[in-house]
Design an enzyme around this catalytic site. Structure first.
Site, short mmCIF file in Angstrom:
data_model
loop_
_atom_site.label_atom_id
_atom_site.label_comp_id
_atom_site.label_asym_id
_atom_site.label_seq_id
_atom_site.Cartn_x
_atom_site.Cartn_y
_atom_site.Cartn_z
CB SER A 177 -9.90 -1.17 3.51
OG SER A 177 -10.56 -2.28 2.96
CD GLU A 237 -5.92 0.20 2.07
OE1 GLU A 237 -6.34 0.00 0.92
OE2 GLU A 237 -5.85 -0.69 2.93
NE ARG A 269 -3.78 -2.29 0.13
CZ ARG A 269 -3.57 -3.47 -0.45
NH1 ARG A 269 -2.44 -3.66 -1.16
NH2 ARG A 269 -4.43 -4.45 -0.35
#
Length: 282
Positions: free
Chosen positions: A200, A275, A150
């Site tokens: 998310s 995130e 990520r």
């Protein structure tokens, strides 16, 4: 190209949160994008993985949406503003294998590369061969791009993604079935398209051996589902989603996120990392 003045960023956010922007520029494709890359600006795709501030932004805000996606029997090349879902569907239709694992991830190609989006053990960086990007007034084309879980060099060092080339293999005929199963799985556990959220909220926990622990399950263990601050609420179907249940402000989301982080720290001895990109006016 469209230029708007003093418009609420909530209009451009899947969270439906955000105060006014001094100027919003909406571009379609890489040629229009290149025309506006000067001065002080912030750039986004479809606003699907971001939380805009309640106070708004005084810098120029660019939304890069649309562009070209070219696909033949050997490769795919796409502009950064193209929807990731289109690239995934086109790749499957052409018989390529790999991108079907990213089915259902919202947003544009540029945003997916920026955050190295992924699912089911795959990340978009697994399939990228080359990227063209803008940095400090120069157009650069490179195969040597740094990625991590990520994360990417664009997050760390800046640069605006313009387009990308994919390295894909021919599939064995199971890709379409796999894509539909993944989409169905997402429909069962994720908020539907009409529910304002940003995907998310926290990254999964990355272990030293490279394996991951699903943060949603950890948050469920500590009773996170249904927790609420103002209009921000932890989704009852999946604890790693914070939804806007009605007139939520950024401050509500941030306060709820801090409560979740503190609980995880106290009860599980883990540090959660967002995130979702928390946007500030630098």
């Amino acid at each position: 190209m469209e230029i708007l003045k003093e418009v609420p960023l909530s209009n451009f956010s899947s969270f439906r949160i955000g105060g006014p922007a001094k100027e919003v520029v909406i571009v379609n494709g890489r040629e229009e994008l290149k025309e506006v890359l000067e001065g002080n600006f912030l750039i986004f795709g479809k606003g699907t993985n971001v939380l805009f501030p309640d106070e708004g932004l005084r810098k120029r805000v660019i939304f890069n949406r649309g562009g070209e996606c070219q696909i033949d029997e050997k490769r795919i090349v796409a502009d950064a503003g193209v929807d990731l879902s289109k690239i995934v569907a086109d790749s499957v239709e052409k018989g390529f294998s790999g991108l079907e694992y990213l089915a259902g991830i919202p947003g544009t190609l540029g945003g997916a590369i920026y955050g190295n989006a992924g699912a089911f053990g795959k990340q978009i960086s697994n399939f990228i061969e080359e990227i063209e990007y803008w940095k400090e007034g120069k157009i650069i084309r490179s195969k040597n791009i740094w990625f991590a879980y990520r994360d990417s060099q664009f997050k760390r060092d800046g640069g605006v993604i313009i387009r990308a080339w994919f390295k894909l293999k021919k599939g064995k005929g199971k890709e379409k079935e796999r894509m539909f199963k993944i989409l169905e799985h997402r429909r069962k556990i994720h908020p539907d398209a009409s529910t304002p959220c940003a995907g998310s909220f926290f990254k999964n926990i990355l272990l030293p051996d490279g394996n991951k622990i699903a943060t949603g399950k950890l948050l469920e263990e500590i009773g996170a589902k249904g927790l609420k601050v103002g209009g921000a609420e932890v989704f009852k179907g999946h604890a790693n989603f914070i939804i806007n249940s009605g007139k939520a402000r950024a401050k509500d989301v941030l306060k709820l996120a801090e409560i979740l982080k503190e609980r995880a720290r106290r009860e599980l001895s883990i540090e959660l990392e967002e995130e979702v990109i928390i946007v500030k006016d630098p």
